[in-house]
Scaffold this motif. Sequence first.
Motif: not given
Lengths: 354, 313
Positions: A76, A211-212, A214-215, A218-219, A223, A226
């Motif tokens: 995260c 998924f959220k 990890r997102s 990642l960025n 996120a 979104n």
Amino acid sequence: MKMNTKVVQFLVPVLSILFSFFIGAILIASIGGNPIEAFQFLFKGAFGTKANIGETIVKATPLIFTGLAATFAYKCGVFNLGAEGQFVMGAVVTIWLSSIQLGLPRIPMLMLSIVAGAVAGGLWGAIPGVLKITRGLNEMIVSIMLNYIAILFMGFLYSGPLREDNLPQTAQVIVKLPRIIAKTRVHVGIVIALVVAFLIYYFMFHTAYGFKLRSVGLNRRAAQVNGFPVKTLMLLSFIVSGAIAGLGGSVELLGTQYRLMAGFGEGFGFDGVAIALIGQLNPIGTLLVAYLFAILRTGATTMQVGTGLPTSVIDIIQALVIVFAVAGSALVNLPKIRQVLANWSAEPKKGQGN
Amino acid sequence: MDIFLSLPFLQELLLSTLRMATPILIVALAELYSERAGLVNIGLDGIMAFGALAGFLVSYQTGNPYLGILAGALGGILVNLVYAFGTIQLGAQQIVFGMAINIFAPAIASFIYKMAFGSSSSLAQATLMAAIPIPGLSRIPFIGDVFFNHTPIVYLTFLLVPITYVFFAKTIPGLNYKSVGEYPKAAESSGIHVVMVKYKASIICGALAGIGGAYLTTSYISTYSDGVVSGRGFIALTAVIFGRWMPGGILLAALFFGFTDALQLRFQVMNSKTPYQLLAMIPYISTLFALIFFGIKKAGPASSGKPYFREER
């Protein structure tokens, strides 16, 4: 292309490990030892007898927990360096519960102890999380400071209020985790560790919430745009990460150490970080690397007895793996190398119509 | 409470404050030099551990703590060049690679110590650096003893604060250096060799952090043991944030942390009833609160922490 990155992700740690053993061999030879003999003793120590195999599993158990704790947080994008403190706090609450004599039957007492350990670790892990999302504080510094505070607090307990007799240590826990393999010290903790690893894997890669999470790692900005609850997710990852470490501390106390004394949990936090990074932040990778570290540890003693080489040779190998793995992961991400890798993977696909 | 107001107590406390602030200050300045070139180095603890070992070993072998300090600086540079290569050349994430250094360097230090002294429990002792009172000034009552009766490393560390200030604020090379941490592409286009500055920064950072580690084993305690650094690298990191990346601010922050450490040590000596573990928590808890109350605004160099690729647009 996707296959390719997976291969690279797998190759980096494997090559780092091989390379570290190679340098370790040179080091052993340079101080007058025989590397082949040394490694033979190392593996004999880790796998030679049933008891040795068991001992390796016992050593792997706490490392799996702190490794998973680090993995979960880094996925995260938050750096939890406080696994050691959370591990200790988990054990501290467990021993406290044991000391107040609740009079519960064995199984409920064990369950309560373990859950309490996880909660304590989660709360200790929530502190850097809350300070990060509300005040924007550097979570690394906060979690490191909390490590020292937790360790000193544990020291205060075992040499003060919870001290047993004259030695600076606590009494043994009143309930212990059952052993699961005859003639070894392997206890049910390893099963708990494997279940946790599997749950994390499932959560990370097969649920929307994972998924959220990890997102965010990642960025973070993407996120946020979104509409993902970035701050909540970050806090959640701190709490879960802390809870995993706290659970680990509780399990280590109830299954292996039985009492708190100086050195409990020492180094497990940073080892967890190393394991997570070498394992490429993958729960399964974490399991494997934690097991490797355990092999090195159990084997190191046998190697020392067999060859007279100091166990710290093995510590060097362990330290080299982390440097090579981190450098290797960076290397394959360099723009130039990426280009080469992309070309290399594109070549055989020619003629297959894109 | 009377004891707090007694002169000898105050004198001892202030003296101890300066002594304990020194390693924090020099390592925090090391971090400042690194961050001003865009490199966030959280491997300070590891560099210090290696510096502490190198300093101890050389001072033990030669009997000369000054050579120990020199060895600490060289050892620190050596370790930090690994960090520099990884982050500058390979573009590794600075935080991750710094963490790797924190695990790697103490392991090497521990290995070398065991090779040199075996695993025997009797700790080897080295001679500590003697204080050199400054002639004249050290004779001033009270103040003389507090400020002018230290080892040369203490004087040099405190002298480094105005030097660093002048360098970054008033000299052209200093401003050029700073531009690398703010906006490396603009720096490059105005003819500054960004990668070179980053390497120079890493050498300065390694040397100063190594000295900070060596100070512990040559001027503070006469033995080396694993964990001798005990988080001082991270406290120094806090001092940089707390001091808002300004040399003067960092000085105040380091003095504050030195004070909490000195206070804790004084309490331990005076009050044997309070468990020492609770007192030993004071510096760490103070660091936390310092961050909570003063660490909010982000004021660091703009490009700190980001990898720099020359060819990238």
